[in-house]
Design a protein around this motif. Structure first.
Motif, PDB file in Angstrom:
ATOM      1  N   MET A  79       0.768  -1.228   0.039  1.00  0.00           N
ATOM      2  CA  MET A  79       0.050   0.215   0.309  1.00  0.00           C
ATOM      3  C   MET A  79       0.808   1.197  -0.092  1.00  0.00           C
ATOM      4  O   MET A  79       1.824   1.417   0.608  1.00  0.00           O
ATOM      5  N   ALA A  80       0.545   2.148  -0.848  1.00  0.00           N
ATOM      6  CA  ALA A  80       1.237   3.465  -0.855  1.00  0.00           C
ATOM      7  C   ALA A  80       1.152   4.326   0.548  1.00  0.00           C
ATOM      8  O   ALA A  80       0.184   4.308   1.024  1.00  0.00           O
ATOM      9  N   ASN A  81       2.284   5.028   0.575  1.00  0.00           N
ATOM     10  CA  ASN A  81       2.468   5.887   1.713  1.00  0.00           C
ATOM     11  C   ASN A  81       1.570   7.278   1.657  1.00  0.00           C
ATOM     12  O   ASN A  81       1.898   7.742   0.659  1.00  0.00           O
ATOM     13  N   PRO A  82       0.488   7.521   2.373  1.00  0.00           N
ATOM     14  CA  PRO A  82      -0.387   8.481   2.037  1.00  0.00           C
ATOM     15  C   PRO A  82       0.189   9.704   2.063  1.00  0.00           C
ATOM     16  O   PRO A  82      -0.013  10.542   1.248  1.00  0.00           O
ATOM     17  N   SER A  83       1.378   9.922   2.671  1.00  0.00           N
ATOM     18  CA  SER A  83       2.057  11.292   2.859  1.00  0.00           C
ATOM     19  C   SER A  83       2.831  11.391   1.689  1.00  0.00           C
ATOM     20  O   SER A  83       3.158  12.485   1.362  1.00  0.00           O
ATOM     21  N   GLU A  84       3.128  10.609   0.752  1.00  0.00           N
ATOM     22  CA  GLU A  84       3.701  10.641  -0.624  1.00  0.00           C
ATOM     23  C   GLU A  84       2.736  10.919  -1.747  1.00  0.00           C
ATOM     24  O   GLU A  84       3.058  11.031  -2.640  1.00  0.00           O
TER      25      GLU A  84
ATOM     26  N   SER B 156       3.766  22.220  21.178  1.00  0.00           N
ATOM     27  CA  SER B 156       4.446  21.091  20.451  1.00  0.00           C
ATOM     28  C   SER B 156       3.297  20.253  19.842  1.00  0.00           C
ATOM     29  O   SER B 156       2.281  19.826  20.488  1.00  0.00           O
ATOM     30  N   ASP B 157       3.153  20.021  18.450  1.00  0.00           N
ATOM     31  CA  ASP B 157       2.045  19.269  18.006  1.00  0.00           C
ATOM     32  C   ASP B 157       2.454  17.851  17.567  1.00  0.00           C
ATOM     33  O   ASP B 157       1.724  17.013  16.807  1.00  0.00           O
ATOM     34  N   THR B 158       3.555  17.399  18.288  1.00  0.00           N
ATOM     35  CA  THR B 158       4.046  16.082  18.065  1.00  0.00           C
ATOM     36  C   THR B 158       3.108  14.998  17.991  1.00  0.00           C
ATOM     37  O   THR B 158       2.728  14.223  17.454  1.00  0.00           O
ATOM     38  N   GLY B 159       2.155  14.985  19.440  1.00  0.00           N
ATOM     39  CA  GLY B 159       1.331  14.180  19.673  1.00  0.00           C
ATOM     40  C   GLY B 159      -0.003  14.261  18.786  1.00  0.00           C
ATOM     41  O   GLY B 159      -0.555  13.232  18.271  1.00  0.00           O
ATOM     42  N   GLN B 160      -0.269  15.617  18.191  1.00  0.00           N
ATOM     43  CA  GLN B 160      -1.368  15.718  17.126  1.00  0.00           C
ATOM     44  C   GLN B 160      -0.866  15.040  15.979  1.00  0.00           C
ATOM     45  O   GLN B 160      -2.039  14.383  15.444  1.00  0.00           O
ATOM     46  N   ALA B 161       0.063  15.260  15.509  1.00  0.00           N
ATOM     47  CA  ALA B 161       0.621  14.723  14.087  1.00  0.00           C
ATOM     48  C   ALA B 161       0.759  13.276  14.179  1.00  0.00           C
ATOM     49  O   ALA B 161       0.400  12.562  13.196  1.00  0.00           O
ATOM     50  N   GLU B 162       1.073  12.752  15.061  1.00  0.00           N
ATOM     51  CA  GLU B 162       1.141  11.319  15.457  1.00  0.00           C
ATOM     52  C   GLU B 162      -0.265  10.653  15.321  1.00  0.00           C
ATOM     53  O   GLU B 162      -0.423   9.563  14.780  1.00  0.00           O
ATOM     54  N   TRP B 163      -1.361  11.378  15.980  1.00  0.00           N
ATOM     55  CA  TRP B 163      -2.585  11.025  15.709  1.00  0.00           C
ATOM     56  C   TRP B 163      -3.135  10.930  14.424  1.00  0.00           C
ATOM     57  O   TRP B 163      -3.815   9.935  13.833  1.00  0.00           O
ATOM     58  N   LEU B 164      -2.774  11.809  13.661  1.00  0.00           N
ATOM     59  CA  LEU B 164      -3.133  11.893  12.288  1.00  0.00           C
ATOM     60  C   LEU B 164      -2.589  10.985  11.432  1.00  0.00           C
ATOM     61  O   LEU B 164      -3.462  10.157  10.650  1.00  0.00           O
ATOM     62  N   ASP B 165      -1.414  10.479  11.725  1.00  0.00           N
ATOM     63  CA  ASP B 165      -0.661   9.359  10.883  1.00  0.00           C
ATOM     64  C   ASP B 165      -1.421   8.053  11.382  1.00  0.00           C
ATOM     65  O   ASP B 165      -1.678   7.261  10.624  1.00  0.00           O
ATOM     66  N   GLN B 166      -1.796   7.935  12.765  1.00  0.00           N
ATOM     67  CA  GLN B 166      -2.383   6.457  13.205  1.00  0.00           C
ATOM     68  C   GLN B 166      -3.879   6.661  12.521  1.00  0.00           C
ATOM     69  O   GLN B 166      -4.292   5.359  12.090  1.00  0.00           O
ATOM     70  N   ALA B 167      -4.176   7.646  12.354  1.00  0.00           N
ATOM     71  CA  ALA B 167      -5.591   7.551  11.532  1.00  0.00           C
ATOM     72  C   ALA B 167      -5.852   7.557  10.293  1.00  0.00           C
ATOM     73  O   ALA B 167      -6.668   7.486   9.820  1.00  0.00           O
TER      74      ALA B 167
END
Length: 488
Positions: free
Chosen positions: A1-6, A99-110
């Motif tokens: 599966m392709a990485n959605p961030s790319e 710091s938005d590290t936790g929020q960014a990690e949530w986006l990735d997990q979702a």
């Protein structure tokens, strides 16, 4: 599966990663679509770092001390004043130290792609994102683009105000020190809450307002907050304007008021309203006015001057930018409905936009909820008496003294408060509720359910409040209404 961030093509592209944008993206993904979210600042938006969470953290310690001091034994256990450094440190934790590290990690997990940078609409369902390094990335949306960029503080037309480097809500929420003297221009929610917070933290606060405090709520609630702020030592200049500002060589700011009086302060907080974050989004290419609020239809599609959706209806606006209800929880409510609607449309399903339907945002008009965390708190849902009359309802206004309720008397010695319900006399249903008093926020959801469900007052008699709680106010309001209707 392709990485959605790319990827460069997504079903939905959302500009703005505050709580509204995050909720749209989450519902879209849960609906089986792909989503990218564009953010130029911190993931989590205003509420997480400069509004809801840090400001309530600034207010909470003082509220807890006031609650303890309202009881004779607990009050004896409270010695000294607030430790300001500890209050600010707790505020920092609730703002995740910005710091938005936790929020960014949530986006990735979702499964939501995060694209950092400034997004602009550059074509039909096309968003070009410019990063801080100047590089660009073009995102194509198959189904929809959603604008969820929120709003910013609006500066009033006070001569030379910009020259004194005033605080706005962001600077107040993130303040590293507490000024000895704080002047606040604006008596709405932000101004009143920050007057409450900073006076409790040791500032001498002066508040200047063109209107009475909290002009959007029932007058009796405004009156109680006004009296409490005065009792706390806040200097109030109501129904006056600030006309000029200057900062002298010592750093003191001097404000000239419309009646000629002068106010001296170390810092000035401007809290006179909000302006939409729509200035540089490429809206002019769509025939829309940059920097303006975005009007929407019942499906939250952005509409032009003719009232019709822009283009073929692919552009949406949710949250503050559409000016339906400038409240985080209502923006998230819109986001949930909109995300589900976009997914439904993509799958060829018919939308349910009837009043209270799955994809409707009826509560924005009929059941807007708000808590104002002043001392005392104000909690309101639905229509005020003035708004209900202006909307053409034939109403009954029912008031009751909250301090006369047994649960309130137990809650705090000398408890002072009031509750009001607005009844649609033709249907005998609740259409508005306001309460003012210590800890009334927890009364609000019961009222919200009654307004939203359009529960008849005859049925509400069977909703038995537990004794002795402040919620017994519901029985007292019904009794007051019952006596009144029997007499008429």
């Amino acid at each position: 599966m392709a990485n959605p961030s790319e990827s460069t093509t997504f079903d939905v592209v959302i500009i703005g990663a505050g709580p509204v944008g995050e909720n749209v993206a989450d519902r879209v993904v849960q609906g089986g679509l792909s989503a990218a979210i564009v953010e130029r600042e911190l993931v989590g938006g205003e509420c997480s770092y400069w509004a809801c969470m840090p400001t309530k953290a600034l207010l909470r310690d003082a509220a807890a001390v006031r609650a303890a001091r309202a009881l004779p034994a607990a009050g004896q256990a409270v010695t000294g004043g607030l430790e300001v450094a500890a209050v600010l440190a707790r505020r920092d934790r609730f703002a995740s130290n910005w710091s938005d590290t936790g929020q960014a990690e949530w986006l990735d997990q979702a499964g939501i792609a995060l694209v950092r940078g400034h997004g602009r609409i550059t074509g039909t369902r096309v968003v070009t994102v410019t990063g801080t390094d100047g590089t660009s990335r073009v995102l194509q949306a198959r189904h929809a683009v959603v604008i969820a960029t929120g709003s910013s503080a609006q500066l009033p037309p006070v001569l030379c105000l910009a020259d004194v480097a005033p605080w706005a809500s962001r600077e107040a929420a993130a303040a590293r020190t507490v000024p000895d003297r704080l002047a606040i221009i604006g008596g709405g929610v932000v101004g009143s809450e920050m007057a409450t917070a900073f006076s409790a933290l040791g500032s001498h606060v002066t508040l200047i307002s063109q209107t009475r405090l909290l002009p959007g709520v029932e007058p009796f609630a405004s009156d109680q907050v006004t009296a409490a702020l005065r009792a706390a030592g806040v200097s109030l200049h109501l129904k006056l304007d600030a006309t000029e500002a200057r900062r002298d060589t010592s750093g003191t700011v001097h404000l000239t008021l419309s009646d000629g009086r002068l106010v001296a302060a170390d810092e000035v907080l401007v809290a006179t309203g909000r302006t939409p974050n729509t200035k540089d989004l490429g809206l002019d290419h769509l025939g829309l006015t940059p920097g303006a609020w975005l009007p929407v239809d019942d499906a939250l599609a952005v509409v032009g001057d003719d009232g019709k959706p822009v283009g073929d209806g692919w552009l949406y606006a949710a949250g503050d930018v559409n000016k339906r209800a400038l409240l985080t929880h209502h923006g998230k409510y819109q986001a949930r409905a909109l995300g589900d609607a976009i997914a439904a449309r993509a799958h060829g399903q018919e939308l349910d936009l009837a009043a209270w339907g799955r994809h409707a945002v009826t509560a924005d008009e009929r059941a807007t909820t708000q808590v104002i965390f002043t001392d005392p708190e104000v909690a309101a849902v639905g229509l005020s008496a003035e708004a209900a009359s202006a909307a053409g309802f034939r109403i009954r206004v029912v008031d009751h003294d909250l301090g006369a309720v047994a649960g309130a008397a137990l809650h705090a010695d000398g408890y002072r408060g009031q509750a009001r319900m607005i009844v649609d006399a033709d249907r005998n249903v609740l259409i508005g509720f306001t309460a003012v008093g210590p800890d009334v926020a927890e009364l609000l959801h019961a009222a919200t359910i009654a307004v939203t469900a359009e529960v008849s007052l005859d049925r509400l008699w069977h909703a038995v409040p537990a004794y002795p709680t402040i919620s017994e106010i519901w029985l007292r309001l019904l009794e007051a209404d019952g006596r009144r209707t029997r007499l008429t």
